[in-house]
Design a protein around this motif. Structure first.
Motif, PDB file in Angstrom:
ATOM      1  N   ALA A  58      20.109  33.499  63.489  1.00 28.76           N
ATOM      2  CA  ALA A  58      21.171  34.072  62.058  1.00 28.76           C
ATOM      3  C   ALA A  58      21.125  33.825  61.295  1.00 28.76           C
ATOM      4  O   ALA A  58      20.991  34.772  60.180  1.00 28.76           O
ATOM      5  CB  ALA A  58      22.124  34.521  63.744  1.00 28.76           C
ATOM      6  N   ALA A  59      21.136  32.484  61.071  1.00 25.01           N
ATOM      7  CA  ALA A  59      20.763  32.008  60.069  1.00 25.01           C
ATOM      8  C   ALA A  59      19.647  32.096  59.099  1.00 25.01           C
ATOM      9  O   ALA A  59      19.629  32.576  57.963  1.00 25.01           O
ATOM     10  CB  ALA A  59      21.397  30.435  60.163  1.00 25.01           C
ATOM     11  N   HIS A 109      17.151  34.795  54.768  1.00 26.37           N
ATOM     12  CA  HIS A 109      15.759  35.571  54.013  1.00 26.37           C
ATOM     13  C   HIS A 109      16.277  37.130  53.794  1.00 26.37           C
ATOM     14  O   HIS A 109      15.669  37.564  52.227  1.00 26.37           O
ATOM     15  CB  HIS A 109      14.339  35.825  55.158  1.00 26.37           C
ATOM     16  CG  HIS A 109      13.613  34.826  55.376  1.00 26.37           C
ATOM     17  ND1 HIS A 109      12.850  34.160  54.875  1.00 26.37           N
ATOM     18  CD2 HIS A 109      13.471  33.989  56.779  1.00 26.37           C
ATOM     19  CE1 HIS A 109      12.483  33.220  55.502  1.00 26.37           C
ATOM     20  NE2 HIS A 109      12.592  33.144  56.523  1.00 26.37           N
ATOM     21  N   SER A 110      17.087  37.637  54.048  1.00 26.20           N
ATOM     22  CA  SER A 110      17.825  38.498  53.786  1.00 26.20           C
ATOM     23  C   SER A 110      18.787  38.569  52.131  1.00 26.20           C
ATOM     24  O   SER A 110      18.323  39.431  51.291  1.00 26.20           O
ATOM     25  CB  SER A 110      19.052  39.359  54.585  1.00 26.20           C
ATOM     26  OG  SER A 110      20.123  38.928  54.603  1.00 26.20           O
ATOM     27  N   PHE A 127      16.676  33.574  49.836  1.00 17.38           N
ATOM     28  CA  PHE A 127      16.948  32.244  50.396  1.00 17.38           C
ATOM     29  C   PHE A 127      15.863  32.129  51.005  1.00 17.38           C
ATOM     30  O   PHE A 127      15.652  32.139  51.861  1.00 17.38           O
ATOM     31  CB  PHE A 127      18.380  32.101  50.664  1.00 17.38           C
ATOM     32  CG  PHE A 127      17.878  30.560  50.369  1.00 17.38           C
ATOM     33  CD1 PHE A 127      18.648  29.961  49.308  1.00 17.38           C
ATOM     34  CD2 PHE A 127      18.067  29.751  51.654  1.00 17.38           C
ATOM     35  CE1 PHE A 127      18.856  28.375  49.180  1.00 17.38           C
ATOM     36  CE2 PHE A 127      18.798  28.452  51.291  1.00 17.38           C
ATOM     37  CZ  PHE A 127      18.728  27.690  50.006  1.00 17.38           C
ATOM     38  N   PRO A 128      14.747  31.351  50.607  1.00 21.64           N
ATOM     39  CA  PRO A 128      13.644  30.372  51.174  1.00 21.64           C
ATOM     40  C   PRO A 128      13.980  29.485  52.171  1.00 21.64           C
ATOM     41  O   PRO A 128      14.570  28.766  51.422  1.00 21.64           O
ATOM     42  CB  PRO A 128      12.764  30.079  50.153  1.00 21.64           C
ATOM     43  CG  PRO A 128      12.921  29.555  49.051  1.00 21.64           C
ATOM     44  CD  PRO A 128      14.558  30.900  48.998  1.00 21.64           C
ATOM     45  N   CYS A 129      13.510  29.251  53.290  1.00 22.30           N
ATOM     46  CA  CYS A 129      13.804  28.066  53.600  1.00 22.30           C
ATOM     47  C   CYS A 129      13.221  27.544  54.988  1.00 22.30           C
ATOM     48  O   CYS A 129      12.767  26.785  55.514  1.00 22.30           O
ATOM     49  CB  CYS A 129      15.024  28.937  55.172  1.00 22.30           C
ATOM     50  SG  CYS A 129      14.366  30.282  55.997  1.00 22.30           S
TER      51      CYS A 129
END
Length: 67
Positions: free
Chosen positions: A54-55, A60-61, A64-66
């Motif tokens: 969920a995080a 991504h929506s 913010f690239p993770c």
């Protein structure tokens, strides 16, 4: 010397804008930033797969690239 009525003095004091100091503005801002960081990194590094996903999807929506 003219005597100013008490009601006029109170009306002038009440109509002045309230000034806030930097400290009064920074404490809520730092608390909000801290809470946001705890939520973001707490959910991002959680061991539960559903919470992590969920995080991941919300980051991504938001663009913010993770990884």
């Amino acid at each position: 010397m003219p005597v100013t009525p008490v009601t006029t003095v109170h009306a002038e004091v009440a109509s002045r804008p309230a000034t806030s100091t930097l400290r009064e503005k920074m404490i809520p801002a730092l608390c909000a930033a801290g809470l946001g960081a705890v939520l973001l990194f707490g959910a991002g590094f959680a061991s539960m797969e559903a919470l992590h996903n969920a995080a991941h999807d919300s980051r991504h929506s938001a663009g913010f690239p993770c990884h």
